[in-house]
Design an enzyme around this catalytic site. Structure first.
Site, PDB file in Angstrom:
ATOM      1  N   HIS A  72       2.727   2.082  -0.809  1.00 55.98           N
ATOM      2  CA  HIS A  72       2.359   2.158   0.607  1.00 55.98           C
ATOM      3  C   HIS A  72       3.133   3.309   1.251  1.00 55.98           C
ATOM      4  CE1 HIS A  72       1.812   1.261   4.819  1.00 55.98           C
ATOM      5  NE2 HIS A  72       0.783   0.509   4.458  1.00 55.98           N
TER       6      HIS A  72
ATOM      7  N   GLU B   9      -5.394   5.181   2.191  1.00 55.23           N
ATOM      8  CA  GLU B   9      -4.927   4.956   3.560  1.00 55.23           C
ATOM      9  C   GLU B   9      -4.387   6.264   4.135  1.00 55.23           C
ATOM     10  OE1 GLU B   9      -3.800   0.657   4.420  1.00 55.23           O
ATOM     11  OE2 GLU B   9      -2.062   1.477   3.401  1.00 55.23           O
TER      12      GLU B   9
HETATM   13  P1  13P Z   1      -3.440  -0.748  10.244  1.00 52.24           P
HETATM   14  O1  13P Z   1      -4.674  -1.523   9.882  1.00 52.24           O
HETATM   15  O2  13P Z   1      -2.568  -1.481  11.221  1.00 52.24           O
HETATM   16  O3  13P Z   1      -3.773   0.644  10.656  1.00 52.24           O
HETATM   17  O4  13P Z   1      -2.546  -0.643   8.918  1.00 52.24           O
HETATM   18  C1  13P Z   1      -3.106  -0.208   7.744  1.00 52.24           C
HETATM   19  C2  13P Z   1      -2.123  -0.399   6.649  1.00 52.24           C
HETATM   20  O5  13P Z   1      -1.137   0.305   6.563  1.00 52.24           O
HETATM   21  C3  13P Z   1      -2.361  -1.483   5.698  1.00 52.24           C
HETATM   22  O6  13P Z   1      -1.552  -1.373   4.585  1.00 52.24           O
END
Ligand code: 13P
Length: 248
Positions: A97, A166
């Site tokens: 992450h 992400e």
């Molecule tokens: P948000 O949905 O709050 O933007 O976060 C995404 C995230 O980092 C999930 O791991």
């Protein structure tokens, strides 16, 4: 094709927050689409065992947000190994992450984490994503390729790996990629994964400001096999509405 709705709670939750999962579980048990998707929740370590026990025989799967990269047990203060995570009944772990990359997780560390988590029978949700500057400088594809190629290997079991795209600029900002941006990026990720794994490729999720109002945008993109949801996963109503609106 099975879809994933993964809720990453980050630093959120106390024991009574289990009511959020109870509500999601009740929704799922009567939802006519329930066999089309899988729900995974990654609470903080403090709740992992309680939640994993409570949901052992239910359809909500519990995972951790990170894991240590080597050794079953060690003298590293505050580290938690995949062995320990699996031993309390959790089945998934996030790896890579952007929060953890920012704290020093390099490709080398991440590769060890993926390898060790797989060896301990955890399914790995491997997170990748470019930051705002990299996007602005048209570096998105090279950044993503590097993150994938340096960590994943064909000898890893692709069936136990899921990749979550992400974009860092999208996390917690309310900003999401346009339909075409995400279409291009997700096709690029799938293509890169097919090269790494030769035959077939892991599933690819999208994460970053996914909520009940924008989830329909992603529905048409066949490369997207589900979502990694942060903020909106802390509300049972929002999380349930994301699933409902996805299948509407
Ligand atoms: P948000 O949905 O709050 O933007 O976060 C995404 C995230 O980092 C999930 O791991």
């Amino acid at each position: 094709m099975m879809k994933y709705f993964i809720g990453n709670w980050k630093m959120f939750g106390v024991p009574r927050s289990i009511k959020i999962l109870n509500r999601i579980n009740s929704f799922r048990s009567t939802d006519s689409n329930r066999n089309k998707y899988r729900i995974v929740i990654t609470p903080p370590y403090t709740l992992l065992e309680t939640f994993a026990k409570k949901f052992r025989d239910k359809k909500i799967i519990i995972g951790s947000q990170n894991c240590y990269q080597k050794e079953k047990f060690s003298s590293n203060t505050a580290a938690i190994s995949p062995y320990m995570i699996r031993a309390i009944g959790a089945k998934y772990t996030l790896v890579g992450h952007s929060d953890n990359r920012a704290e020093g997780d390099t490709n080398t560390i991440l590769k060890d984490k993926v390898k060790f988590a797989l060896q301990n029978n955890l399914k790995v949700v491997f997170c990748i994503g470019e930051n705002k500057l990299e996007k602005k400088n048209n570096k998105t594809f090279s950044v993503l390729k590097n993150q994938l190629v340096k960590v994943l290997e064909s000898k890893f079991n692709k069936n136990n790996i899921i990749v979550a795209y992400e974009p860092i600029w999208s996390i917690g900002t309310g900003k999401i990629p346009s339909y075409y941006e995400l279409l291009n990026t997700s096709s690029f990720i799938k293509k890169t994964l097919k090269k790494i794994f030769k035959k077939g490729s892991p599933e690819v999720l999208y994460g970053g400001s996914v909520d009940e109002k924008n989830v329909h945008v992603f529905r048409e993109i066949k490369e997207i096999d589900g979502f990694l949801i942060g903020g909106a996963s802390k509300s049972s109503k929002k999380f349930i509405d994301i699933i409902k609106n996805y299948y509407r």
